[in-house]
Design an enzyme around this catalytic site. Structure first.
Site, short mmCIF file in Angstrom:
data_model
loop_
_atom_site.label_atom_id
_atom_site.label_comp_id
_atom_site.label_asym_id
_atom_site.label_seq_id
_atom_site.Cartn_x
_atom_site.Cartn_y
_atom_site.Cartn_z
N PRO A 131 10.01 -15.78 -4.04
CA PRO A 131 8.82 -16.18 -3.14
C PRO A 131 8.27 -14.90 -2.39
O PRO A 131 9.07 -13.99 -2.05
CB PRO A 131 9.56 -17.13 -2.25
N ARG A 132 7.08 -14.98 -2.03
CA ARG A 132 6.49 -13.80 -1.41
C ARG A 132 7.20 -13.75 0.02
O ARG A 132 7.41 -12.53 0.42
CB ARG A 132 4.99 -13.85 -1.30
N GLU A 157 0.83 -1.13 0.09
CA GLU A 157 0.13 -0.07 0.18
C GLU A 157 0.92 1.24 -0.04
O GLU A 157 0.67 2.25 -0.74
CB GLU A 157 -1.00 0.01 1.29
N GLY A 177 12.71 -5.67 -1.13
CA GLY A 177 12.68 -4.29 -1.71
C GLY A 177 13.45 -4.47 -2.89
O GLY A 177 13.90 -3.30 -3.37
N GLU A 178 13.73 -5.47 -3.59
CA GLU A 178 14.42 -5.63 -4.96
C GLU A 178 13.49 -6.14 -6.03
O GLU A 178 14.20 -6.22 -7.19
CB GLU A 178 15.41 -6.60 -4.68
N PRO A 222 -0.75 -6.97 -10.80
CA PRO A 222 -0.36 -6.95 -12.29
C PRO A 222 0.20 -5.50 -12.80
O PRO A 222 0.89 -5.62 -13.61
CB PRO A 222 -1.63 -7.25 -13.02
N GLU A 246 2.86 -3.69 -11.49
CA GLU A 246 4.15 -3.53 -11.53
C GLU A 246 5.06 -4.26 -12.63
O GLU A 246 5.65 -3.68 -13.41
CB GLU A 246 4.94 -4.09 -10.12
#
Length: 402
Positions: free
Chosen positions: A249-250, A52, A289-290, A315, A317
């Site tokens: 992975p998330r 967010e 963050g990458e 979708p 990004e």
């Protein structure tokens, strides 16, 4: 209001006990709004977490340009969100608990003049006790959430009457807000903030060997999807031997389990977090963050969370980087953009390893760039950040002269 106060008090007690048992005193202070505060008036913006907050970045940048006299303090429900905001040079804290006395302390300590909440973060004491206008950006109100609010009697209507301005993220949410009591004059434009995402320039010379035409990314996968991704990669390589996979992975802590799955299939593995050379069959991007770095490296992207019961991830990004998109059937978190992609035939749906491998083969060569450009055009935002910010800024109060 009594029922809400009872439930939020129980929730707060659980949160505080957990933090005390972990001896996480900084977090405990933040949750009770006892941390140090910067002097002067502030605009308080709250976002649940990284996703967010990242979607709000263009708005934050535009707000800082438009109102340099009103610094922004960010609160998030997660420590990672706080760190992200701080990396942008903003004051940030873990969100205070929505107890009336904690909220009052936060508002007083930071001299809050207005409050902006992101998406579905509508907390009653913040709304009712804020001395200035309360605004919602990218507001989301699902049918289930709307039903849940009815348990609290007229509380939702009372909150909505207090809101100065709401920009809903889809037409359905806007209609439900209005049906629940949002005044007509407070209904702003419908804008999904995630559509405002701007590609970030990130690079790493160590990854220069990846060719965008022959690299695909499985982005934000969940447990149960990795095996499907790896099986599809093996099958796709039979037709495209040079194909390379980046698997992100998330939850990075699952990297060891994913590595074991890959090795059991005879695939070599390199892990980003361990600094291992990327020359392997599967490169596990187990860092935070990458993602912009990996989106830029891959011409084809499978969107994780869509083959499980997680509702799917953004979708916007990967589309912003011009990647050809692939997804599973569970799209409930992003129904509107996926519906647009489907109508434009700008993404390929899959259901298992076999159809995923077939989609990868279909998107090889020139088709990849064409599909990526179509997805990018389909999800281009209808309003830019400056336009949306201008609509928001008119509600912000002036700050007193020194």
């Amino acid at each position: 209001m009594f029922l809400y106060r009872l439930l939020v008090s129980v929730f707060a007690a659980l949160v505080l006990c957990r933090l005390a048992l972990r001896r996480d005193w900084p977090a405990l202070r933040d949750r009770l709004a006892r941390g140090a505060a910067d002097a002067g008036p502030h605009l308080w913006l709250h976002a649940a977490s990284n996703g967010e907050l990242a979607s709000a970045r263009p708005i934050l940048d535009a707000l800082r340009r438009a109102r340099p006299d009103l610094p922004i303090v960010i609160t998030c429900n997660s420590a990672s969100g706080v760190r992200l905001a701080q990396s942008w040079g903003l004051a940030a804290r873990l969100a205070p608990l929505d107890l009336w006395w904690v909220t009052r302390r936060f508002l007083r300590n930071w001299d809050v003049r207005a409050h902006v909440a992101m998406e579905s973060e509508l907390w009653p004491h913040r709304v009712l006790r804020c001395p200035g206008p309360v605004l919602i950006m990218g507001g989301r109100l699902s049918e289930g959430t709307a039903r849940g609010w009815r348990l609290f009697g007229g509380l939702q209507r009372r909150l909505l009457r207090r809101l100065a301005w709401v920009s809903a993220q889809d037409d359905g949410s806007r209609a439900r807000y209005r049906d629940a009591g949002l005044p007509d004059g407070a209904a702003g434009p419908v804008v999904d903030l995630k559509a405002l995402y701007v590609p970030q320039a990130m690079s790493d010379p160590a990854l220069a060997g990846f060719d965008r035409h022959t690299t695909w990314l499985a982005a934000s996968t969940h447990e149960g999807e990795d095996a499907v991704v790896l099986d599809a990669h093996l099958a796709a390589r039979a037709a495209e031997p040079g194909l390379r996979l980046i698997l992100a992975p998330r939850h990075p802590h699952r990297a060891s389990d994913i590595a074991a799955l890959a090795q059991a299939r005879g695939l070599s593995v390199a892990r980003r977090s361990l600094g291992e050379p990327p020359e392997a069959d599967v490169y596990i991007a187990d860092t935070l963050g990458e993602m912009p770095l990996f989106y830029a490296l891959a011409g084809r992207v499978f969107i994780g969370g869509t083959l499980t019961d997680r509702g799917g991830h953004t979708p916007y990004e990967p589309a912003a980087y011009g990647a050809a998109l692939i997804h599973g059937p569970d799209l409930r978190n992003f129904r509107a953009p996926f519906a647009r992609l489907s109508a434009a035939e700008a993404a390929l749906p899959v259901g298992d390893a076999q159809t995923l491998a077939a989609a990868l083969a279909q998107l090889s060569g020139p088709v990849q760039a064409a599909m990526g450009a179509k997805a990018q055009a389909t999800l281009r935002p209808q309003a830019d950040a400056e336009t949306l910010t201008n609509a928001l800024v008119q509600w912000l109060p002036p700050t007193p002269r020194a």
